[in-house]
Design a protein around this motif. Sequence first.
Motif, short mmCIF file in Angstrom:
data_model
loop_
_atom_site.label_atom_id
_atom_site.label_comp_id
_atom_site.label_asym_id
_atom_site.label_seq_id
_atom_site.Cartn_x
_atom_site.Cartn_y
_atom_site.Cartn_z
N MET A 1 0.69 -1.20 -0.01
CA MET A 1 0.10 -0.17 -0.10
C MET A 1 0.90 1.16 -0.01
O MET A 1 0.80 2.28 -0.73
CB MET A 1 -0.91 -0.01 1.29
N ILE A 2 1.94 1.14 0.77
CA ILE A 2 2.85 2.71 0.89
C ILE A 2 3.56 2.76 -0.45
O ILE A 2 3.52 3.88 -0.57
CB ILE A 2 3.68 2.37 2.19
N ILE A 21 3.01 6.83 7.14
CA ILE A 21 1.70 6.52 7.31
C ILE A 21 1.74 5.96 9.00
O ILE A 21 2.54 5.07 9.33
CB ILE A 21 1.40 5.23 6.70
N ARG A 23 -1.25 5.62 11.08
CA ARG A 23 -2.31 4.31 11.17
C ARG A 23 -2.97 4.34 9.80
O ARG A 23 -3.29 5.34 9.17
CB ARG A 23 -3.13 4.65 12.36
N LYS A 24 -2.96 3.23 9.31
CA LYS A 24 -3.67 2.89 7.97
C LYS A 24 -4.97 3.49 7.89
O LYS A 24 -5.54 3.78 6.77
CB LYS A 24 -3.45 1.32 7.50
N ASP A 25 -5.80 3.38 9.11
CA ASP A 25 -7.14 3.73 8.94
C ASP A 25 -7.22 5.04 9.46
O ASP A 25 -8.47 5.65 9.66
CB ASP A 25 -7.89 2.74 9.99
N ARG A 27 -6.21 8.87 8.08
CA ARG A 27 -5.47 9.66 7.13
C ARG A 27 -4.78 10.98 7.76
O ARG A 27 -3.86 11.46 7.35
CB ARG A 27 -6.42 10.00 6.00
N TRP A 30 -1.35 10.32 8.13
CA TRP A 30 -0.40 10.18 6.73
C TRP A 30 0.35 11.54 6.62
O TRP A 30 -0.43 12.46 6.54
CB TRP A 30 -1.27 9.71 5.50
N ASP A 55 -9.55 3.90 1.10
CA ASP A 55 -9.38 3.39 2.61
C ASP A 55 -9.14 1.83 2.60
O ASP A 55 -9.93 1.02 1.98
CB ASP A 55 -10.80 3.67 3.09
N PRO A 56 -8.14 1.53 3.09
CA PRO A 56 -7.79 0.28 3.23
C PRO A 56 -8.65 -0.71 3.79
O PRO A 56 -8.77 -1.88 3.26
CB PRO A 56 -6.52 0.05 4.03
#
Length: 173
Positions: A1-2, A21, A23-25, A27, A30, A55-56
């Motif tokens: 993803m990154i 990044i 936390r992935k959830d 933004r 980020w 959104d992952p």
Amino acid sequence: MIVQLETAIRAVCPAIDGLSIGRKDDRATWSVQFRPEATDAERAAAQAVIDGYPDPRSTEMIANLADLRWRVETGGIVLPNGVNVATDDASQRKISELRRRAEMGEVVLPFGFKSQSGWVDVDKATIIVIDRAVSAHVQACYAAERTTAAGITDGSLTNTDAVSQRFNELMGR
């Protein structure tokens, strides 16, 4: 993803040193480390890439939904007369081909059709009914997936249980 995100950002703003990044959830965690030569327009374009990045969680829910649709689609159906018919990919093709051949007069009728319930002798009209039922089932699966995916995209379905429940409701399960 990154790596994918960073590649997309570099396409609109090559003057970056990296991407972080938290936390992935979330933004808000980020961030892009811009080099001094990055223009305001490039910085805005980079932020637009972040804002528009999928959104992952929704990506995972969409993948799980596709798997659920496939399992239901290929899991078979029960006709009104109680006959269980396989709907896996090979069975879909064979039933469609049987219909074509029956309509062309290329098979001897009645035809010995092996359902999941056992052997059934079928005439052309019954073959057409089976083919239509399988086709309607497959179409319903895709329609339910599409409607459910829209709920994921618009944010009204926010977890896997809600996604499964909505799909199953649409399928009458």
